[in-house]
Design a protein around this motif. Sequence first.
Motif, PDB file in Angstrom:
ATOM      1  N   UNK A  32       0.720  -1.238  -0.208  1.00  0.00           N
ATOM      2  CA  UNK A  32       0.089  -0.062  -0.065  1.00  0.00           C
ATOM      3  C   UNK A  32       0.939   1.443  -0.030  1.00  0.00           C
ATOM      4  N   UNK A  33       2.120   1.338  -0.055  1.00  0.00           N
ATOM      5  CA  UNK A  33       3.001   2.265   0.050  1.00  0.00           C
ATOM      6  C   UNK A  33       3.256   3.008  -1.252  1.00  0.00           C
ATOM      7  N   UNK A  34       3.691   4.205  -1.282  1.00  0.00           N
ATOM      8  CA  UNK A  34       4.213   4.850  -2.490  1.00  0.00           C
ATOM      9  C   UNK A  34       5.863   4.797  -2.489  1.00  0.00           C
ATOM     10  N   UNK A  35       6.081   4.078  -3.666  1.00  0.00           N
ATOM     11  CA  UNK A  35       7.408   3.786  -3.903  1.00  0.00           C
ATOM     12  C   UNK A  35       7.771   4.568  -5.315  1.00  0.00           C
ATOM     13  N   UNK A  36       8.933   5.097  -5.515  1.00  0.00           N
ATOM     14  CA  UNK A  36       9.378   5.537  -6.784  1.00  0.00           C
ATOM     15  C   UNK A  36      10.644   4.693  -7.140  1.00  0.00           C
ATOM     16  N   UNK A  37      10.760   4.398  -8.551  1.00  0.00           N
ATOM     17  CA  UNK A  37      11.871   3.743  -9.282  1.00  0.00           C
ATOM     18  C   UNK A  37      11.691   4.440 -10.787  1.00  0.00           C
ATOM     19  N   UNK A  38      12.889   4.058 -11.459  1.00  0.00           N
ATOM     20  CA  UNK A  38      13.010   4.618 -12.848  1.00  0.00           C
ATOM     21  C   UNK A  38      12.371   3.424 -13.579  1.00  0.00           C
ATOM     22  N   UNK A  39      11.387   3.809 -14.529  1.00  0.00           N
ATOM     23  CA  UNK A  39      10.862   2.737 -15.194  1.00  0.00           C
ATOM     24  C   UNK A  39      11.806   1.829 -16.201  1.00  0.00           C
ATOM     25  N   UNK A  40      11.948   0.431 -15.785  1.00  0.00           N
ATOM     26  CA  UNK A  40      12.898  -0.333 -16.906  1.00  0.00           C
ATOM     27  C   UNK A  40      14.581  -0.142 -16.223  1.00  0.00           C
ATOM     28  N   UNK A  41      14.932   0.533 -15.211  1.00  0.00           N
ATOM     29  CA  UNK A  41      15.896   0.592 -14.743  1.00  0.00           C
ATOM     30  C   UNK A  41      16.467  -0.568 -13.748  1.00  0.00           C
ATOM     31  N   UNK A  42      17.650  -0.611 -13.135  1.00  0.00           N
ATOM     32  CA  UNK A  42      18.044  -1.666 -12.404  1.00  0.00           C
ATOM     33  C   UNK A  42      17.030  -1.756 -11.138  1.00  0.00           C
ATOM     34  N   UNK A  43      16.788  -0.386 -10.711  1.00  0.00           N
ATOM     35  CA  UNK A  43      16.007  -0.408  -9.223  1.00  0.00           C
ATOM     36  C   UNK A  43      14.545  -0.770  -9.610  1.00  0.00           C
ATOM     37  N   UNK A  44      14.065  -0.708 -10.780  1.00  0.00           N
ATOM     38  CA  UNK A  44      12.627  -1.448 -11.219  1.00  0.00           C
ATOM     39  C   UNK A  44      12.818  -3.007 -10.937  1.00  0.00           C
ATOM     40  N   UNK A  45      13.696  -3.570 -11.377  1.00  0.00           N
ATOM     41  CA  UNK A  45      13.666  -4.791 -11.073  1.00  0.00           C
ATOM     42  C   UNK A  45      14.016  -5.355  -9.823  1.00  0.00           C
ATOM     43  N   UNK A  46      14.867  -4.684  -9.204  1.00  0.00           N
ATOM     44  CA  UNK A  46      15.106  -4.702  -7.750  1.00  0.00           C
ATOM     45  C   UNK A  46      13.765  -4.755  -7.029  1.00  0.00           C
ATOM     46  N   UNK A  47      12.749  -3.593  -6.946  1.00  0.00           N
ATOM     47  CA  UNK A  47      11.765  -3.633  -6.697  1.00  0.00           C
ATOM     48  C   UNK A  47      10.857  -4.670  -6.744  1.00  0.00           C
ATOM     49  N   UNK A  48      10.808  -5.276  -8.155  1.00  0.00           N
ATOM     50  CA  UNK A  48      10.029  -6.550  -8.457  1.00  0.00           C
ATOM     51  C   UNK A  48      10.359  -7.726  -7.705  1.00  0.00           C
ATOM     52  N   UNK A  49      11.807  -7.839  -7.628  1.00  0.00           N
ATOM     53  CA  UNK A  49      12.190  -9.175  -6.847  1.00  0.00           C
ATOM     54  C   UNK A  49      12.242  -9.083  -5.336  1.00  0.00           C
ATOM     55  N   UNK A  50      12.151  -7.796  -4.826  1.00  0.00           N
ATOM     56  CA  UNK A  50      11.986  -7.660  -3.582  1.00  0.00           C
ATOM     57  C   UNK A  50      10.282  -7.901  -2.955  1.00  0.00           C
TER      58      UNK A  50
END
Length: 324
Positions: free
Chosen positions: A138-156
């Motif tokens: 439910x929280x608001x999280x920011x990443x850069x679409x398609x970047x490495x941090x986007x994948x880390x978010x999905x994996x986490x």
Amino acid sequence: MKPFALPLSFNRSIIVGAVAAATLLQAPFSLAEELRIGYQRSSTLMSVLRDNNSLEEKLAEQGVTIDWYEFTSGLPMLESLNVGNIDISADVADTVPIFAQAAGADLTFYASEAASPSGQALIVLEDSDIETLEDLAGKRITVTRGAGNHYLLIAALESVGLTLDDVQVSYLPPADARAAFSQGSVDAWIAWEPFLSTSRATLETRTITDGSDGLASYKRYYLATTPYAEANPEVIATVYDALYEAGLWIKANPEEASELLSPLWGDLDPEILQNALQNRSYDVQPVTLEGLSEQQKIADAFLAADILPNAVDALDSPIWQPGE
């Protein structure tokens, strides 16, 4: 080679320099007399080589000159690489080549940097009520679409049984993401270096996770057009050796390296920059199929999240090896 188009969800960054004016019609590849290198300000090893002129000196012995072209992000750099406006690229995050592969780009991997799992991390402000990954629901999280941090978010999220649908994701470039994070407009941010060390030094933050627990290796890759790599292996070998030496130099001389890179990174405090450099391996290595194994996981995760337009065989690209 056919040009590839970025997914509609991406805004193309403006390419700095003369790349946009270059012709797309290329003469047949032969032994190069010039090498056109695409790089970003964050391209650490290429920035070192560009500053000390060591690569120019080595290639001059082979009768090759260098033209440098600056880009604001990795995706347009690889697009320009694919249509033949540049010959090789500096490093890009592991997620970036996947979009080029999805569009059928004819590119060759010629170098990689060993994993830097601490080079990105999910951080929150010190007074946040988020203590664990489960608390992200439910929280608001920011990443850069398609970047490495986007994948880390999905994996986490996946590691605790959550998906992107369970959180509110804001897709922002790093500078805008930092502003949103510092102002409390988002609850969490997955930052990468040097934004990560800058935020840790200037804001009161806590780290919820990074990639060091096996979630994401966070590798960097260097690519060339396949025709160029095939026609000019000696030039690629010289570039590879120079990158390897630059990586060794940075690790052996962090203070000098931070002083050199500081003005290139917005006059970042050299002490903060030293911390950022410690979180990257800068260990240049040959690319192997085994080493690319995580690329398939990223591609599959992005496809499942409707980030990729089609399936990708992440191992189906040529690889240049030292000694070829």
